[in-house]
Design a protein around this motif. Structure first.
Motif, PDB file in Angstrom:
ATOM      1  N   GLU A  95      40.267  42.725  23.187  1.00 40.42           N
ATOM      2  CA  GLU A  95      40.252  42.581  24.641  1.00 40.42           C
ATOM      3  C   GLU A  95      41.470  41.806  25.116  1.00 40.42           C
ATOM      4  OE1 GLU A  95      37.311  40.972  28.221  1.00 40.42           O
ATOM      5  OE2 GLU A  95      36.648  40.909  26.138  1.00 40.42           O
ATOM      6  N   GLU A 116      44.334  41.487  23.645  1.00 42.35           N
ATOM      7  CA  GLU A 116      45.561  42.239  23.383  1.00 42.35           C
ATOM      8  C   GLU A 116      45.713  43.464  24.287  1.00 42.35           C
ATOM      9  OE1 GLU A 116      45.177  43.240  19.282  1.00 42.35           O
ATOM     10  OE2 GLU A 116      45.100  41.136  18.630  1.00 42.35           O
ATOM     11  N   GLY A 117      44.684  43.783  25.057  1.00 42.89           N
ATOM     12  CA  GLY A 117      44.747  44.948  25.931  1.00 42.89           C
ATOM     13  C   GLY A 117      44.432  46.261  25.245  1.00 42.89           C
ATOM     14  N   VAL A 118      43.981  46.213  23.998  1.00 47.82           N
ATOM     15  CA  VAL A 118      43.691  47.434  23.250  1.00 47.82           C
ATOM     16  C   VAL A 118      42.522  48.184  23.882  1.00 47.82           C
ATOM     17  CG1 VAL A 118      42.930  48.365  21.028  1.00 47.82           C
ATOM     18  CG2 VAL A 118      44.609  46.498  21.103  1.00 47.82           C
ATOM     19  N   THR A 162      41.431  53.652  29.491  1.00 45.20           N
ATOM     20  CA  THR A 162      42.224  54.351  30.503  1.00 45.20           C
ATOM     21  C   THR A 162      42.681  55.731  30.025  1.00 45.20           C
ATOM     22  OG1 THR A 162      44.193  53.122  29.768  1.00 45.20           O
ATOM     23  CG2 THR A 162      43.013  52.280  31.693  1.00 45.20           C
ATOM     24  N   ARG A 163      42.761  55.943  28.721  1.00 42.38           N
ATOM     25  CA  ARG A 163      43.064  57.285  28.220  1.00 42.38           C
ATOM     26  C   ARG A 163      41.985  58.281  28.649  1.00 42.38           C
ATOM     27  NH1 ARG A 163      44.442  55.119  22.869  1.00 42.38           N
ATOM     28  NH2 ARG A 163      42.534  56.069  22.084  1.00 42.38           N
ATOM     29  N   TYR A 187      41.395  48.059  26.973  1.00 42.81           N
ATOM     30  CA  TYR A 187      41.812  48.614  28.266  1.00 42.81           C
ATOM     31  C   TYR A 187      42.594  49.910  28.079  1.00 42.81           C
ATOM     32  CZ  TYR A 187      44.388  49.130  32.625  1.00 42.81           C
ATOM     33  OH  TYR A 187      44.934  49.634  33.768  1.00 42.81           O
ATOM     34  N   ARG A 188      43.515  49.931  27.123  1.00 41.51           N
ATOM     35  CA  ARG A 188      44.338  51.118  26.911  1.00 41.51           C
ATOM     36  C   ARG A 188      43.512  52.300  26.417  1.00 41.51           C
ATOM     37  NH1 ARG A 188      47.951  47.114  25.087  1.00 41.51           N
ATOM     38  NH2 ARG A 188      47.465  47.499  22.886  1.00 41.51           N
ATOM     39  N   ILE A 189      42.525  52.034  25.562  1.00 45.40           N
ATOM     40  CA  ILE A 189      41.651  53.108  25.086  1.00 45.40           C
ATOM     41  C   ILE A 189      40.842  53.686  26.234  1.00 45.40           C
ATOM     42  CG2 ILE A 189      39.599  53.596  23.685  1.00 45.40           C
ATOM     43  CD1 ILE A 189      40.749  51.653  21.581  1.00 45.40           C
TER      44      ILE A 189
END
Length: 276
Positions: A251, A253-255, A261-262, A257-259
């Motif tokens: 969370e 690291e933004g991992v 938003t894909r 969020y990036r998953i």
């Protein structure tokens, strides 16, 4: 002599590390909740699978396999202690005293979706008072409407709740007029609507027959652990501690969020909102 001792100790430690094989762990998941958790040809897919596979890759002491099952069956397996863990339950400690929970993985948004012809006849009252007499769909195995007025109206028979096996079936029933409204996570509903629309299931009506109603609450999905048969899972507390720490890292690291938003980019649908 001292150098020889250090080298010998290093060899012993190296041999010990090779001797300790990873623990095999099976995690159950919902096979019918796209895009969050679903199965394709027996393989776990979806947002939670993507997040947890990244997390499990950072847990070298465990070799984790994810097994999709129908949600109600997966819950039963966990309740009886025949399974170690499953995702993605909401936290319901009173209804499921046999379950422990990881830290939240991500937050979902529960929304009411309504047939357009029904929405036009709704009163100006808020949810759930404006929905008296309507048939409201919910997926089987999900305990997710905590609103006290909603529960009281259900108890008095003023609302008619219909349990359906999965998202696609519920939306098909809504489309055909067998349901008046459907409550589920917004992202999951829009994902399935896009697939139905692309596959021609909705015919010439497209998406004109459905509108987005009130947002009810946010719910957090977890990895749920069985509290039954604790001797069968002696690694539970260690697994839980390490996974929670890694989820916090993902969370930060933004991992995560990036998953997520894909998947958000997959449905550019705009539905008219009512009753918000």
């Amino acid at each position: 002599m001292g150098r020889l001792l250090v080298m010998s100790l290093a060899c012993v430690l190296h041999a010990t590390s090779w001797a300790r094989a990873p623990v095999d762990v099976v995690i159950l998941c919902d096979a019918g909740y796209p895009p969050y958790s679903y199965a394709e040809e027996g393989e776990a897919k979806g947002i939670y699978a993507d997040i947890l596979r990244v997390a499990f890759a950072r847990m070298p002491d465990y070799r984790v396999r994810i097994r999709p099952l129908p949600w109600t069956r997966a819950l039963a397996e966990l309740a009886k202690g025949r399974a170690f863990a499953l995702y993605p339950p909401y936290k319901r400690t009173s209804e499921r005293p046999w379950m422990d929970y990881s830290r939240p993985i991500l937050r979902e948004k529960l929304v009411v979706f309504v047939r357009a012809d029904v929405a036009r006849k709704l009163s100006d009252k808020p949810f759930p008072q404006a929905y008296v007499g309507l048939r409201i769909g919910q997926n089987s195995g999900f305990i997710n409407i905590l609103d006290q007025d909603y529960q009281r109206m259900l108890g008095r028979g003023e609302l008619h709740q219909v349990r359906v096996k999965d998202n696609r079936t519920s939306l098909a029933m809504l489309y055909r007029g067998r349901l008046d409204a459907y409550i589920n996570d917004r992202r999951a509903v829009l994902w399935e609507l896009e697939r139905m629309h692309s596959n021609g299931v909705l015919g010439e009506m497209g998406l004109t027959w459905i509108v987005e109603g009130p947002w009810l609450s946010g719910e957090e999905g977890h990895l749920g652990y069985s509290r039954s048969r604790p001797r069968a899972y002696p690694y539970k507390e260690d697994f839980k501690k390490h996974l929670d720490a890694i989820l916090a890292d993902l969370e930060r690291e933004g991992v995560i969020y990036r998953i997520v938003t894909r998947y958000d980019a997959s449905y550019p649908l705009q539905l008219k909102a009512v009753g918000i």
